[in-house]
Design an enzyme around this catalytic site. Structure first.
Site, PDB file in Angstrom:
ATOM      1  N   LYS A   1       0.834  -1.201   0.000  1.00 16.43           N
ATOM      2  CA  LYS A   1       0.000   0.000   0.000  1.00 16.43           C
ATOM      3  C   LYS A   1       0.876   1.262   0.000  1.00 16.43           C
ATOM      4  O   LYS A   1       0.535   2.261  -0.627  1.00 16.43           O
ATOM      5  CB  LYS A   1      -0.926  -0.006   1.208  1.00 16.43           C
ATOM      6  CG  LYS A   1      -2.001  -1.095   1.147  1.00 16.43           C
ATOM      7  CD  LYS A   1      -2.970  -0.951   2.312  1.00 16.43           C
ATOM      8  CE  LYS A   1      -3.673  -2.239   2.667  1.00 16.43           C
ATOM      9  NZ  LYS A   1      -4.670  -2.702   1.741  1.00 16.43           N
TER      10      LYS A   1
ATOM     11  N   ARG B   1      -5.503  -7.844 -10.357  1.00 16.18           N
ATOM     12  CA  ARG B   1      -6.058  -9.147 -10.760  1.00 16.18           C
ATOM     13  C   ARG B   1      -7.531  -8.966 -11.112  1.00 16.18           C
ATOM     14  O   ARG B   1      -8.069  -7.864 -10.983  1.00 16.18           O
ATOM     15  CB  ARG B   1      -5.955 -10.115  -9.587  1.00 16.18           C
ATOM     16  CG  ARG B   1      -6.597  -9.503  -8.342  1.00 16.18           C
ATOM     17  CD  ARG B   1      -6.793 -10.472  -7.223  1.00 16.18           C
ATOM     18  NE  ARG B   1      -6.988  -9.795  -5.943  1.00 16.18           N
ATOM     19  CZ  ARG B   1      -8.136  -9.314  -5.499  1.00 16.18           C
ATOM     20  NH1 ARG B   1      -9.230  -9.421  -6.227  1.00 16.18           N
ATOM     21  NH2 ARG B   1      -8.215  -8.705  -4.339  1.00 16.18           N
TER      22      ARG B   1
ATOM     23  N   GLU C   1      -3.606   6.776   8.479  1.00 13.55           N
ATOM     24  CA  GLU C   1      -4.485   7.489   7.553  1.00 13.55           C
ATOM     25  C   GLU C   1      -5.603   8.109   8.355  1.00 13.55           C
ATOM     26  O   GLU C   1      -5.988   7.557   9.398  1.00 13.55           O
ATOM     27  CB  GLU C   1      -5.137   6.452   6.619  1.00 13.55           C
ATOM     28  CG  GLU C   1      -4.675   6.495   5.198  1.00 13.55           C
ATOM     29  CD  GLU C   1      -5.324   5.427   4.335  1.00 13.55           C
ATOM     30  OE1 GLU C   1      -4.632   4.946   3.463  1.00 13.55           O
ATOM     31  OE2 GLU C   1      -6.512   5.078   4.537  1.00 13.55           O
TER      32      GLU C   1
ATOM     33  N   HIS D   1     -14.841  -5.475   7.097  1.00 15.73           N
ATOM     34  CA  HIS D   1     -14.107  -4.795   6.018  1.00 15.73           C
ATOM     35  C   HIS D   1     -14.039  -5.646   4.754  1.00 15.73           C
ATOM     36  O   HIS D   1     -13.165  -5.449   3.919  1.00 15.73           O
ATOM     37  CB  HIS D   1     -12.672  -4.424   6.436  1.00 15.73           C
ATOM     38  CG  HIS D   1     -12.588  -3.436   7.548  1.00 15.73           C
ATOM     39  ND1 HIS D   1     -13.170  -2.211   7.488  1.00 15.73           N
ATOM     40  CD2 HIS D   1     -11.984  -3.506   8.760  1.00 15.73           C
ATOM     41  CE1 HIS D   1     -12.927  -1.555   8.607  1.00 15.73           C
ATOM     42  NE2 HIS D   1     -12.231  -2.324   9.390  1.00 15.73           N
TER      43      HIS D   1
HETATM   44  P1  ADP Z   1      -7.653  -4.404   2.025  1.00 14.43           P
HETATM   45  O1  ADP Z   1      -6.409  -4.428   1.195  1.00 14.43           O
HETATM   46  O2  ADP Z   1      -7.498  -5.155   3.307  1.00 14.43           O
HETATM   47  O3  ADP Z   1      -8.897  -4.750   1.266  1.00 14.43           O
HETATM   48  P2  ADP Z   1      -8.348  -1.566   1.795  1.00 14.43           P
HETATM   49  O4  ADP Z   1      -7.370  -0.462   1.934  1.00 14.43           O
HETATM   50  O5  ADP Z   1      -8.826  -1.901   0.421  1.00 14.43           O
HETATM   51  O6  ADP Z   1      -7.778  -2.881   2.519  1.00 14.43           O
HETATM   52  O7  ADP Z   1      -9.611  -1.258   2.690  1.00 14.43           O
HETATM   53  C1  ADP Z   1     -10.641  -2.186   2.914  1.00 14.43           C
HETATM   54  C2  ADP Z   1     -11.836  -1.493   3.550  1.00 14.43           C
HETATM   55  O8  ADP Z   1     -11.469  -0.868   4.790  1.00 14.43           O
HETATM   56  C3  ADP Z   1     -12.429  -0.359   2.730  1.00 14.43           C
HETATM   57  O9  ADP Z   1     -13.340  -0.825   1.771  1.00 14.43           O
HETATM   58  C4  ADP Z   1     -13.099   0.467   3.804  1.00 14.43           C
HETATM   59  O10 ADP Z   1     -14.314  -0.136   4.199  1.00 14.43           O
HETATM   60  C5  ADP Z   1     -12.136   0.371   4.967  1.00 14.43           C
HETATM   61  N1  ADP Z   1     -11.149   1.487   4.967  1.00 14.43           N
HETATM   62  C6  ADP Z   1      -9.936   1.508   4.379  1.00 14.43           C
HETATM   63  N2  ADP Z   1      -9.312   2.695   4.567  1.00 14.43           N
HETATM   64  C7  ADP Z   1     -10.159   3.460   5.285  1.00 14.43           C
HETATM   65  C8  ADP Z   1     -10.109   4.814   5.821  1.00 14.43           C
HETATM   66  N3  ADP Z   1      -9.041   5.609   5.664  1.00 14.43           N
HETATM   67  N4  ADP Z   1     -11.173   5.254   6.520  1.00 14.43           N
HETATM   68  C9  ADP Z   1     -12.254   4.462   6.717  1.00 14.43           C
HETATM   69  N5  ADP Z   1     -12.361   3.200   6.264  1.00 14.43           N
HETATM   70  C10 ADP Z   1     -11.334   2.695   5.555  1.00 14.43           C
END
Ligand code: ADP
Length: 500
Positions: free
Chosen positions: A118, A294, A202, A237
């Site tokens: 990330k 992917r 974040e 999540h």
């Molecule tokens: P992963 O790689 O585990 O899927 P992501 O960064 O795609 O992680 O985030 C997955 C989920 O977590 C998002 O869809 C959202 O619901 C929540 N999320 C991620 N970042 C944030 C943020 N900064 N604030 C609030 N929720 C977040």
């Protein structure tokens, strides 16, 4: 340009079948791999050839890179499709496949590597003017300095593992007092779960929507997007319901998000199918989250609204063809919704509910697509993700696609295990989902297990009690009639029992 003759799918279940179906349509021979737990699985039966990789545990079967490459060579396979999960985002697998002279149906190892972290992804796109959630740009090593940054950003904040994925490796910090303890926990968790203790912070967006853009790029530098998917209904999540297009994205916002996604893809010289994920706040500002290099689980909703077969496009791109359509050629046709049917118990915190599919009857009819990898009578193995199927509906409007989904869910018959079907029907009928006014907190805000019990309205209760009274009256009359017949000295039968 090399025509692929034989494709090995390094995966299992629904996605393996889905990929092989397209390959067959393209005249490509297919090879399935399987573990001992999947010996009788539909993906094994569907393939032209199938090879057992080993015992059920993924580490002894689906994750064995060298064995998969060895099998491919011995069967003269000229391309490997990794599906999603397993080895799909493993840069060294993509490299090994390429080094073995086999086509990897996916992006370059370098693109997988950058977007797999990330933090590296944030760095790669930082030059391109892509909106990002306020936070730290590097891994945190100095906790007091990070605390100062957290105060600047403002609480609540989110600690994320750079190597995290699948909704894992995230911690919310509500206030300064908790910061240090949560940070130490996050680092040690990231080390043990991902072998990489790098974490960053974040701003925690309190009521976000998760909206992502599908992109396609070829090896000639062309990148286009295939609009958005709304994936805000999540538990832990993790996505459980997706739709395309999103109820809140205007043409203007779609254009801006699409352009940002194309820039993200260009930042890592992307080719193949990929997804750029964004988080959207209440004011509909969008911020780059990460890129998945992917095919996504939820890709069918995009296929339904664009009429494109994303696996076919992946294969053509891997063969070296330029994209056969441009951005302007793409139009949104109607609306599509997908629900993920998991072997999970929504009454028990969505914990996996593994068992036997005693009854398994799929819904059918116009605008209904089921992507699955099971048959009636099969066991759901405990070793893998407990998803049984993806149920997708397509119709002219969002309203009609949701109504069609409710009908399809009612038609789906599964017994022997608990599934997310009842929960998904609850969502489809819920006011917030129907109006489009929802976010990633949908489950926390609106769902409790009792919602799955039949909810009678007062009117229905009144009708029910009236029906009960009339049944009782009828039985009384019948009983009286039987008694009088018996008193008339008819032969004694068990009529009375039968009537009661
Ligand atoms: P992963 O790689 O585990 O899927 P992501 O960064 O795609 O992680 O985030 C997955 C989920 O977590 C998002 O869809 C959202 O619901 C929540 N999320 C991620 N970042 C944030 C943020 N900064 N604030 C609030 N929720 C977040």
């Amino acid at each position: 340009m090399k025509k692929i003759q034989k494709l090995l799918v390094a995966n299992r279940g629904e996605i393996s079948l889905r990929i092989m179906r397209t390959a067959k349509e393209m005249g490509i021979k297919t090879v399935a791999v399987y573990s001992e737990a999947d010996r009788n699985a539909p993906h094994v039966k569907f393939a032209d050839e199938a090879v057992c990789l080993g015992p059920p545990a993924s580490s002894k079967s689906y994750l064995l890179m060298d064995k998969i490459i060895e099998v491919s060579k011995s069967l003269n396979v000229d391309a490997i499709h990794p599906g999603y999960g397993f080895l799909s985002e493993n840069a060294s697998f993509a490299q090994k496949v390429t080094d073995a002279g086999i086509i990897f149906v996916g992006p370059s190892p370098a693109a997988i590597e950058v977007m797999g972290s990330k933090l590296a992804a944030k760095h790669a796109v930082s030059k391109y003017d892509i909106p990002m959630v306020p936070g730290t740009e590097d891994a945190i090593s100095d906790i007091p300095a990070a605390k100062v940054k957290a105060n600047e950003i403002g609480y609540p904040i989110l600690i994320k593992a750079s190597a995290g994925g699948g909704g894992k490796g995230m911690r919310i910090v509500e206030n300064e007092e908790e910061f240090e303890e949560q940070m130490n926990r996050a680092i040690s968790e990231a080390e043990s779960a991902f072998g990489d203790g790098a974490v960053f912070i974040e701003k925690y967006i309190t009521s976000p929507r998760h909206i992502e853009i599908q992109v396609l790029g070829d090896m000639h530098g062309n990148v286009i997007h295939l609009f958005e998917r709304e994936c805000s209904v999540q538990r832990r999540h993790q996505k459980v319901i997706e739709e395309a297009p999103s109820a809140v994205v205007s043409d203007q916002m779609r254009k801006a998000m699409g352009e940002a996604a194309v820039k993200v893809a260009k930042a890592c010289d992307y080719y193949g199918a990929g997804t750029v994920e964004f988080i959207v706040d209440e004011k509909l500002n969008f911020y780059f989250l990460e890129m998945n290099t992917r095919l996504q689980v939820e890709h069918p909703v995009t296929e339904m609204i664009t009429g494109k077969d994303l696996v076919k496009e992946q294969i053509l791109i891997a063969e070296g063809h330029p994209l056969s359509f441009s951005q302007e050629d793409l139009k949104i046709h109607g609306h599509a919704v997908e629900v993920r049917v998991y072997a999970e118990d929504p009454r028990n915190n969505f914990l996996p509910d593994i068992g036997n599919l005693q009854t398994y009857i799929r819904p059918q009819g116009s605008g209904v697509r089921v992507d699955d990898g099971f048959e009636q009578g099969m066991d759901i193995p405990i070793y893998y993700d407990p998803m049984i199927a993806k149920l997708i509906t397509h119709a002219d409007t969002r309203e009609l696609a949701m109504d069609r989904m409710i009908r399809a869910i009612e038609e789906y018959q599964i017994t022997g295990i608990e599934t997310t079907l009842g929960f998904c029907k609850f969502v489809m009928e819920h006011e917030a989902f129907r109006s489009g006014d929802f976010d990633t907190k949908f489950v926390e805000k609106y769902f409790t297990p009792e919602k799955l019990d039949i909810q009678w309205t007062e009117e229905e209760l009144a009708l029910l009690s009236a029906a009960a009274v009339s049944l009782y009256e009828k039985q009384k009359t019948d009983l009286r009639r039987v008694n009088s017949l018996q008193n008339d000295a008819l032969p004694r039968t068990n009529w009375k029992n039968r009537l009661l």
